[in-house]
Design an enzyme around this catalytic site. Structure first.
Site, PDB file in Angstrom:
ATOM      1  N   GLU A 116       0.829  -1.217   0.000  1.00 13.73           N
ATOM      2  CA  GLU A 116       0.000   0.000   0.000  1.00 13.73           C
ATOM      3  C   GLU A 116       0.863   1.266   0.000  1.00 13.73           C
ATOM      4  O   GLU A 116       0.417   2.322   0.450  1.00 13.73           O
ATOM      5  CB  GLU A 116      -0.950   0.011   1.216  1.00 13.73           C
ATOM      6  CG  GLU A 116      -1.886  -1.170   1.312  1.00 13.73           C
ATOM      7  CD  GLU A 116      -2.934  -1.250   0.206  1.00 13.73           C
ATOM      8  OE1 GLU A 116      -2.993  -0.328  -0.646  1.00 13.73           O
ATOM      9  OE2 GLU A 116      -3.687  -2.240   0.191  1.00 13.73           O
ATOM     10  N   HIS A 140      -2.612   1.714   8.570  1.00 13.29           N
ATOM     11  CA  HIS A 140      -3.698   0.928   7.992  1.00 13.29           C
ATOM     12  C   HIS A 140      -3.808  -0.389   8.744  1.00 13.29           C
ATOM     13  O   HIS A 140      -2.818  -1.091   8.925  1.00 13.29           O
ATOM     14  CB  HIS A 140      -3.408   0.665   6.503  1.00 13.29           C
ATOM     15  CG  HIS A 140      -4.316  -0.349   5.882  1.00 13.29           C
ATOM     16  ND1 HIS A 140      -5.684  -0.202   5.853  1.00 13.29           N
ATOM     17  CD2 HIS A 140      -4.066  -1.534   5.273  1.00 13.29           C
ATOM     18  CE1 HIS A 140      -6.225  -1.253   5.245  1.00 13.29           C
ATOM     19  NE2 HIS A 140      -5.263  -2.084   4.887  1.00 13.29           N
ATOM     20  N   HIS A 142      -6.820  -3.773  10.010  1.00  8.15           N
ATOM     21  CA  HIS A 142      -8.026  -4.535   9.668  1.00  8.15           C
ATOM     22  C   HIS A 142      -8.846  -4.841  10.929  1.00  8.15           C
ATOM     23  O   HIS A 142      -9.021  -6.009  11.281  1.00  8.15           O
ATOM     24  CB  HIS A 142      -7.641  -5.856   8.988  1.00  8.15           C
ATOM     25  CG  HIS A 142      -6.940  -5.737   7.681  1.00  8.15           C
ATOM     26  ND1 HIS A 142      -6.355  -6.824   7.035  1.00  8.15           N
ATOM     27  CD2 HIS A 142      -6.740  -4.677   6.863  1.00  8.15           C
ATOM     28  CE1 HIS A 142      -5.821  -6.427   5.888  1.00  8.15           C
ATOM     29  NE2 HIS A 142      -6.026  -5.130   5.766  1.00  8.15           N
ATOM     30  N   GLU A 170     -16.723  10.813  23.808  1.00  5.70           N
ATOM     31  CA  GLU A 170     -15.451  11.434  23.432  1.00  5.70           C
ATOM     32  C   GLU A 170     -15.144  11.341  21.933  1.00  5.70           C
ATOM     33  O   GLU A 170     -14.215  11.988  21.457  1.00  5.70           O
ATOM     34  CB  GLU A 170     -14.306  10.805  24.239  1.00  5.70           C
ATOM     35  CG  GLU A 170     -14.549  10.943  25.726  1.00  5.70           C
ATOM     36  CD  GLU A 170     -13.367  11.500  26.497  1.00  5.70           C
ATOM     37  OE1 GLU A 170     -12.236  11.165  26.138  1.00  5.70           O
ATOM     38  OE2 GLU A 170     -13.599  12.252  27.452  1.00  5.70           O
ATOM     39  N   HIS A 211     -12.776  -4.002   4.085  1.00  3.60           N
ATOM     40  CA  HIS A 211     -11.325  -4.186   4.119  1.00  3.60           C
ATOM     41  C   HIS A 211     -10.689  -3.671   5.423  1.00  3.60           C
ATOM     42  O   HIS A 211     -10.041  -4.448   6.121  1.00  3.60           O
ATOM     43  CB  HIS A 211     -10.704  -3.478   2.897  1.00  3.60           C
ATOM     44  CG  HIS A 211      -9.231  -3.663   2.777  1.00  3.60           C
ATOM     45  ND1 HIS A 211      -8.571  -3.794   1.587  1.00  3.60           N
ATOM     46  CD2 HIS A 211      -8.254  -3.728   3.720  1.00  3.60           C
ATOM     47  CE1 HIS A 211      -7.282  -3.960   1.792  1.00  3.60           C
ATOM     48  NE2 HIS A 211      -7.065  -3.916   3.082  1.00  3.60           N
TER      49      HIS A 211
HETATM   50  O1  2HA Z   1      -1.889  -7.159   3.373  1.00  2.00           O
HETATM   51  O2  2HA Z   1      -3.450  -4.821   4.444  1.00  2.00           O
HETATM   52  O3  2HA Z   1      -4.220  -3.686   2.204  1.00  2.00           O
HETATM   53  C1  2HA Z   1      -1.575  -5.849   3.555  1.00  2.00           C
HETATM   54  C2  2HA Z   1      -2.805  -5.070   3.461  1.00  2.00           C
HETATM   55  C3  2HA Z   1      -3.222  -4.623   2.142  1.00  2.00           C
HETATM   56 ZN    ZN Z   2      -5.345  -4.013   4.148  1.00  4.10          ZN
END
Ligand code: 2HA
Ligand code: ZN
Length: 278
Positions: A116, A140, A142, A170, A211
Site C-alpha cells: 500500500e 492501515h 483490519h 469522546e 477491508h
Molecule cells: O496485506 O493490508 O491492504 C496488507 C494489506 C493490504
Molecule cells: Zn489491508
C-alpha cells in the site's frame, strides 16, 4: 546512531506490536509508515546503505521529494515486527521528484515496502498540505468491527461519522472532522490511493469498505489512539445492532453534540448533525 537505537524507530515498533496485540493484523494484514524528521534521518545516516537502486513508487508525490520514511514490508507480518524489525521493516528515501524510492535500511532477507505504498505516500502528501507538515504517521489496519459495519451501514461519510460519534461521548472530540468512507476498490494501487488521499485532505480517518481503516496523525500515540477509538465505537455499535438491529432507546442528540463542541472547543460540522429518528 544505529537505526534500532532511535526513539522514532522504537516508537514505531511498539505501535506495530500494539496493533498486533489488538488483533488488527492477521497474517500480513495492515501496514504502517512514519515520515522521519530531517534530524532523525541525519542521526542514523551512518547505518544507512549508501548504494541501492531506485524503484518506482507507483504514484507521484512531488511534495514529499527527498523525504525519508520508515515503513512495514510487503508480505511481512506485524506479529514479527518486534522480534525481527530488520527483516520486517525498511527505511526508504524518495527521489527529487517523489516518484521513485531507494531502500536505505532493513528488509534484510529481501522484499519490498508495503503493497500500500502509493496510498501511504499519497496520504502523507495530502496531510502535509492540509495539516502543514504536523502529521507524520499513516496507519492501515483490519479491525473487525469497523469492517463489519461496512456491510450494515450505507457507505456514506455522514452516516459513519454520526453513528460512531453517538457511540461514545469522546468520539467527536477525538475525530471532530469526521470519518470518510471509500467504497470497495482493488487494494494496492493508485486508484484506491487517490480516493483515500482525497478524503484525507478533510478527515484523519478513512474506512475501506469490506477491508479496513486508514488513520493519520501527528504521533504514534495519537494515530494508534484514533484507530483504537474508532474501532471501540464500532464495537459498541455492533453490540447495539446485534441486540436490536440498530434501534436505540436513547442516544446523544444533535443539541448534545453542539453543547459538547462548545465545552471542548471543537468545531463539529452541521453536515453530521442532521435530524433523524433515534
Ligand atoms: O496485506 O493490508 O491492504 C496488507 C494489506 C493490504
Ligand atoms: Zn489491508
Amino acid at each position: 546512531m544505529k537505526v534500532l537505537e532511535s526513539n522514532a524507530v522504537k516508537g514505531f515498533i511498539s505501535m506495530a506490536n500494539d496493533g498486533w496485540l489488538q488483533g488488527w493484523h492477521e497474517r500480513n494484514g495492515g501496514n504502517l509508515s512514519y515520515r522521519l524528521t530531517a534530524a532523525e534521518a541525519a542521526e542514523m545516516a551512518d547505518d544507512f546503505d549508501k548504494g541501492g537502486e531506485w524503484n518506482a513508487v507507483g504514484a507521484s508525490v512531488p511534495q514529499l521529494a527527498n523525504e525519508t520514511f520508515l515503513v512495514t514490508g510487503s508480505g511481512k507480518f506485524f506479529r514479527n515486527v518486534q522480534s525481527d524489525p530488520e527483516a520486517s521493516l525498511c527505511i526508504l528515501r524518495l527521489d527529487d521528484k517523489g516518484e521513485s524510492y531507494k531502500i536505505l535500511w532493513g528488509l534484510k532477507n529481501g522484499g519490498r515496502p508495503t503493497s500500500e505504498l502509493p496510498a501511504h505516500l499519497m496520504n502523507h502528501e495530502a496531510k502535509l498540505i492540509a495539516a502543514g507538515g504536523k502529521h507524520r504517521v499513516i496507519y492501515h489496519a483490519h479491525p473487525a468491527n469497523i469492517i463489519a459495519l461496512t456491510f450494515l451501514l450505507p457507505l456514506e461519510d455522514r452516516v459513519f461519522t454520526r453513528e460512531l460519534w453517538e457511540m461514545a461521548t469522546e468520539c467527536p472530540v477525538v475525530f471532530p472532522d469526521g470519518i470518510g468512507v471509500v467504497p470497495w476498490m482493488v487494494p494496492g494501487g493508485r486508484e484506491i490511493a487517490v480516493a483515500t488521499s482525497r478524503l484525507m485532505r478533510k478527515y484523519d480517518a478513512a474506512v475501506w469498505a469490506h477491508h479496513g481503516l486508514f488513520c493519520s496523525g501527528e504521533s504514534f500515540d495519537l494515530t494508534f489512539g484514533l484507530m483504537h477509538t474508532i474501532e471501540k465505537a464500532a464495537e459498541i455499535l455492533i453490540k447495539v445492532m446485534s441486540v436490536t438491529g440498530g434501534a436505540k432507546r436513547q442516544t446523544i442528540q444533535p443539541e448534545n453534540f453542539r453543547a459538547l463542541a462548545k465545552e471542548f472547543n471543537v468545531t463539529l460540522s452541521e453536515d453530521f448533525l442532521y435530524d433523524k429518528q433515534v
